[in-house]
Design a protein around this motif. Structure first.
Motif, PDB file in Angstrom:
ATOM      1  N   MET A 109       1.074  -0.903  -0.003  1.00 51.31           N
ATOM      2  CA  MET A 109       0.528  -0.067   0.219  1.00 51.31           C
ATOM      3  C   MET A 109       0.703   1.047  -0.057  1.00 51.31           C
ATOM      4  O   MET A 109       0.248   2.537  -0.777  1.00 51.31           O
ATOM      5  N   HIS A 170      -2.914  -2.439  14.855  1.00 54.93           N
ATOM      6  CA  HIS A 170      -1.720  -1.781  13.811  1.00 54.93           C
ATOM      7  C   HIS A 170      -0.485  -1.169  14.886  1.00 54.93           C
ATOM      8  O   HIS A 170      -0.503  -0.761  15.948  1.00 54.93           O
ATOM      9  N   GLU A 209      -4.123   1.866   3.663  1.00 56.54           N
ATOM     10  CA  GLU A 209      -4.635   0.225   3.871  1.00 56.54           C
ATOM     11  C   GLU A 209      -5.624   0.363   4.884  1.00 56.54           C
ATOM     12  O   GLU A 209      -6.189  -0.421   4.788  1.00 56.54           O
TER      13      GLU A 209
END
Length: 240
Positions: A109, A170, A209
């Motif tokens: 990405m 994340h 993303e």
């Protein structure tokens, strides 16, 4: 495809012949590409001895030896280290600046960010076509970044909330796409009720993303909803 028993210079010269670059221009064009790709010091090195990153540069040089108006790159930097990937894209930018159109496919990405226009595909279907900034601005939901003591547990909690379109871990944090930023108090309440300590929560611009994951989540929900509706819809049967 590169010929491993030839040197870097010989590979470029061979493809210049294949693509019918005029003999009077060939030597100059080969030298230009060696310099552009940073291969000048590797010109006499056998291709089999080059690293993956240098081979990618050489393959690019061979592909553009005849100054094509358009270049197709299919996963061109797969398996290449981040620094070499950045340098490779610098070469692509220089070509685009000279008028070459480039169509690239990638799973990275951050690499897609280099492109003027991005087409996102899911299950063989083109689900979005726009510039990176436009995709981020029109991303489904409002992204919030949550710092908490249990991101994995927090993801499970948020996945059960109708106010949350999507949640994903994340690193040491948690990204959640909310239907609206007004839902932040309910999110904090749900996490606290599950015994998860929230250290900080704030709105943020989504990455590509985040955008892609959000779009995929919406598509999956739509497909599952359609399938569920089909299962509960009565069917009339006829017989002879």
């Amino acid at each position: 495809s590169l010929y491993n028993d030839l040197t870097a210079r010989e590979n470029i010269d061979f493809y210049a012949t294949v693509y019918r670059v005029p003999r009077s221009q060939r030597a100059r064009r080969v030298q230009e590409l060696l310099e552009m790709a940073g291969l000048k010091d590797h010109a006499r090195q056998r291709t089999s001895d080059l690293s993956g990153a240098w081979r990618q540069r050489l393959a690019l040089a061979c592909a553009i030896v005849h100054n094509p108006p358009m270049l197709f790159l299919d996963e061109a930097t797969a398996g290449v280290d981040p620094v070499s990937r950045r340098e490779f894209w610098d070469l692509i930018y220089s070509m685009a600046a000279q008028g070459t159109s480039v169509l690239a496919t990638t799973h990275y990405m951050d690499e897609a960010e280099y492109c003027n226009t991005i087409g996102m595909m899911y299950r063989g279907e083109l689900i979005a076509v726009a510039s990176p900034d436009t995709l981020k601005e029109n991303a489904p939901g409002k992204l919030v970044v949550i710092e908490c003591d249990d991101p994995v547990g927090g993801e499970r909690v948020l996945d059960r909330m109708p106010e949350v379109l999507d949640a994903a871990v994340h690193g040491t944090g948690l990204h959640a796409a909310l239907r609206d930023l007004d839902e932040i108090p309910r999110v904090m309440e749900a996490l606290a009720g599950a015994g998860i300590l929230v250290e900080n929560i704030e709105a943020a611009q989504p990455s590509l993303e985040d955008v892609f994951i959000g779009m995929v989540a919406q598509r999956r929900a739509a497909v599952e909803g359609t399938a569920a509706a089909g299962e509960t819809t009565p069917h009339a049967e006829t017989g002879e």
